[in-house]
Motif scaffolding. Structure first.
Motif, PDB file in Angstrom:
ATOM      1  N   LEU A 156       0.848  -1.194   0.000  1.00  0.00           N
ATOM      2  CA  LEU A 156       0.000   0.000   0.000  1.00  0.00           C
ATOM      3  C   LEU A 156       0.885   1.246   0.000  1.00  0.00           C
ATOM      4  CD1 LEU A 156      -2.386  -1.218   2.880  1.00  0.00           C
ATOM      5  CD2 LEU A 156      -2.621  -1.669   0.424  1.00  0.00           C
ATOM      6  N   ASP A 157       0.779   2.034  -1.050  1.00  0.00           N
ATOM      7  CA  ASP A 157       1.639   3.216  -1.188  1.00  0.00           C
ATOM      8  C   ASP A 157       0.900   4.462  -0.714  1.00  0.00           C
ATOM      9  OD1 ASP A 157       3.716   4.883  -1.790  1.00  0.00           O
ATOM     10  OD2 ASP A 157       3.807   4.388  -3.931  1.00  0.00           O
ATOM     11  N   GLU A 158       1.285   4.948   0.448  1.00  0.00           N
ATOM     12  CA  GLU A 158       0.694   6.146   1.061  1.00  0.00           C
ATOM     13  C   GLU A 158      -0.833   6.104   1.017  1.00  0.00           C
ATOM     14  OE1 GLU A 158       2.692   9.507   1.358  1.00  0.00           O
ATOM     15  OE2 GLU A 158       4.558   8.872   0.414  1.00  0.00           O
ATOM     16  N   PRO A 159      -1.407   5.124   1.712  1.00  0.00           N
ATOM     17  CA  PRO A 159      -2.852   4.905   1.572  1.00  0.00           C
ATOM     18  C   PRO A 159      -3.738   6.011   2.139  1.00  0.00           C
ATOM     19  CG  PRO A 159      -1.938   3.466   3.252  1.00  0.00           C
ATOM     20  CD  PRO A 159      -0.778   4.096   2.552  1.00  0.00           C
ATOM     21  N   THR A 160      -3.200   6.890   2.986  1.00  0.00           N
ATOM     22  CA  THR A 160      -4.092   7.904   3.569  1.00  0.00           C
ATOM     23  C   THR A 160      -3.780   9.320   3.085  1.00  0.00           C
ATOM     24  OG1 THR A 160      -2.679   8.185   5.515  1.00  0.00           O
ATOM     25  CG2 THR A 160      -4.461   6.557   5.671  1.00  0.00           C
ATOM     26  N   VAL A 161      -2.922   9.420   2.072  1.00  0.00           N
ATOM     27  CA  VAL A 161      -2.539  10.761   1.626  1.00  0.00           C
ATOM     28  C   VAL A 161      -3.759  11.493   1.039  1.00  0.00           C
ATOM     29  CG1 VAL A 161      -1.800  10.266  -0.756  1.00  0.00           C
ATOM     30  CG2 VAL A 161      -0.561  11.958   0.583  1.00  0.00           C
ATOM     31  N   GLY A 162      -3.923  12.754   1.424  1.00  0.00           N
ATOM     32  CA  GLY A 162      -4.996  13.573   0.872  1.00  0.00           C
ATOM     33  C   GLY A 162      -6.368  13.356   1.489  1.00  0.00           C
ATOM     34  N   LEU A 163      -6.436  12.549   2.558  1.00  0.00           N
ATOM     35  CA  LEU A 163      -7.729  12.317   3.201  1.00  0.00           C
ATOM     36  C   LEU A 163      -7.904  13.244   4.398  1.00  0.00           C
ATOM     37  CD1 LEU A 163      -7.848   8.394   3.227  1.00  0.00           C
ATOM     38  CD2 LEU A 163      -8.663   9.974   1.457  1.00  0.00           C
ATOM     39  N   ASP A 164      -9.170  13.525   4.756  1.00  0.00           N
ATOM     40  CA  ASP A 164      -9.386  14.338   5.952  1.00  0.00           C
ATOM     41  C   ASP A 164      -9.223  13.449   7.198  1.00  0.00           C
ATOM     42  OD1 ASP A 164     -11.872  13.174   6.822  1.00  0.00           O
ATOM     43  OD2 ASP A 164     -12.949  14.369   5.342  1.00  0.00           O
ATOM     44  N   PRO A 165      -9.126  14.077   8.386  1.00  0.00           N
ATOM     45  CA  PRO A 165      -8.793  13.299   9.597  1.00  0.00           C
ATOM     46  C   PRO A 165      -9.759  12.145   9.887  1.00  0.00           C
ATOM     47  CG  PRO A 165      -8.585  15.637  10.029  1.00  0.00           C
ATOM     48  CD  PRO A 165      -9.169  15.514   8.649  1.00  0.00           C
TER      49      PRO A 165
END
Ligand SMILES: Nc1ncnc2c1ncn2[C@@H]1O[C@H](COP(=O)(O)OP(=O)(O)O)[C@@H](O)[C@H]1O
Ligand SMILES: [Mg+2]
Length: 250
Positions: A156-165
């Motif tokens: 998984l490559d940066e799975p939470t990038v760009g998501l809100d908290p």
């Protein structure tokens, strides 16, 4: 389950990944950590067969990426940095399509898709068109397509990038759930890249830190923080150690 042997990737004069080796056993959940440009994505793209190494090789679930590329690739579920979602497709038809290209047998596709959607919390939106979903839900679709063929290895490559908290919390929880086996299933091996330290602390038990293409740390998280330092402090210390003095001072 994953063995990297001297993986190296050069782009002209740039050494994106420099002689990186590691072994990751079955069921391990490893944080692949490093600043932007450290070589995380390039390493993952070599493991998943998307770019050929300049040097070295990798063995995935016993399959060498050079001599046995199809089997190696089949053993991996991959969430790329920017997943190739088809915005006009419905969630269900897209995940079914990915199941098909991953050679899930025709008769097993329907239950495989249903299970992936269920595990990723997508059952209620399965008929929605992907383009109308929030970014958090699109990332769930990215995870569903990664697990639909029940691969032993998840990358998984940066799975939470760009998501809100809120979305970040949900996706982290989902990854933790995917890392722990369901009844009757064997455990996933998970490698997750990030430069977000709390993410590692929340999900991973082992840390591989890369900087400027080289592996600089490979240790259990508990050991890294045993001396009372936070992961944040360990990270900064290791990265600054590598920086030239004048750069570190500016
Ligand atoms: N296709 C490419 N062509 C040239 N240079 C590249 C390419 N892909 C990556 N790089 C370079 O390789 C280095 C590592 O990049 P990358 O693996 O994306 O790092 P990370 O994912 O850790 O941010 C960077 O210096 C980047 O500019
Ligand atoms: Mg990257």
């Amino acid at each position: 389950m994953i063995e990297a042997r001297g993986l190296t990737k050069r782009y002209g004069d740039v050494v994106a990944v420099d002689d990186v080796s590691f072994q990751i056993g079955k069921g391990e959940v490893v944080g692949f950590l490093g600043p932007n440009g450290a070589g995380k994505t390039t390493t993952m793209r070599m493991l998943t067969g998307f770019v050929p190494p300049t040097d070295g090789t990798a063995v995935i679930a016993g399959h060498d990426i050079f001599t046995d590329p199809i089997a190696a690739r089949r053993a991996i579920g991959y969430l790329p940095e920017t997943p190739p979602l088809y915005p006009e497709m419905t969630v269900e038809s897209y995940v079914a399509y990915v199941a098909k290209i991953n050679d899930v047998a025709r008769g097993k596709r329907k239950p495989a898709v249903a299970r992936a959607l269920e595990r990723c919390g997508l059952a209620d939106v399965r008929r929605r068109v992907i383009g109308t979903l929030s970014k958090g839900y699109r990332q769930r679709v990215g995870l569903a397509q990664a697990i639909v063929h029940v691969p032993p290895v998840l990358i998984l490559d940066e799975p939470t990038v760009g998501l809100d908290p809120i979305q970040v919390r949900e996706i982290r929880q989902l990854i933790s759930d995917l890392a722990s086996p369901e009844q009757g299933e064997s455990q996933h091996t998970v490698v997750l890249s990030t430069h977000i330290l709390p993410e590692v602390e929340a999900i991973c038990r082992r840390v591989i830190l890369v900087n400027e293409g080289r592996k600089v740390i490979d240790k259990p998280l508990s050991e890294l923080t045993a001396g009372g330092m936070t992961l944040d402090e360990v990270f900064v210390r290791e990265i600054m150690k590598e920086a030239p003095a004048e750069q570190a001072a500016s």
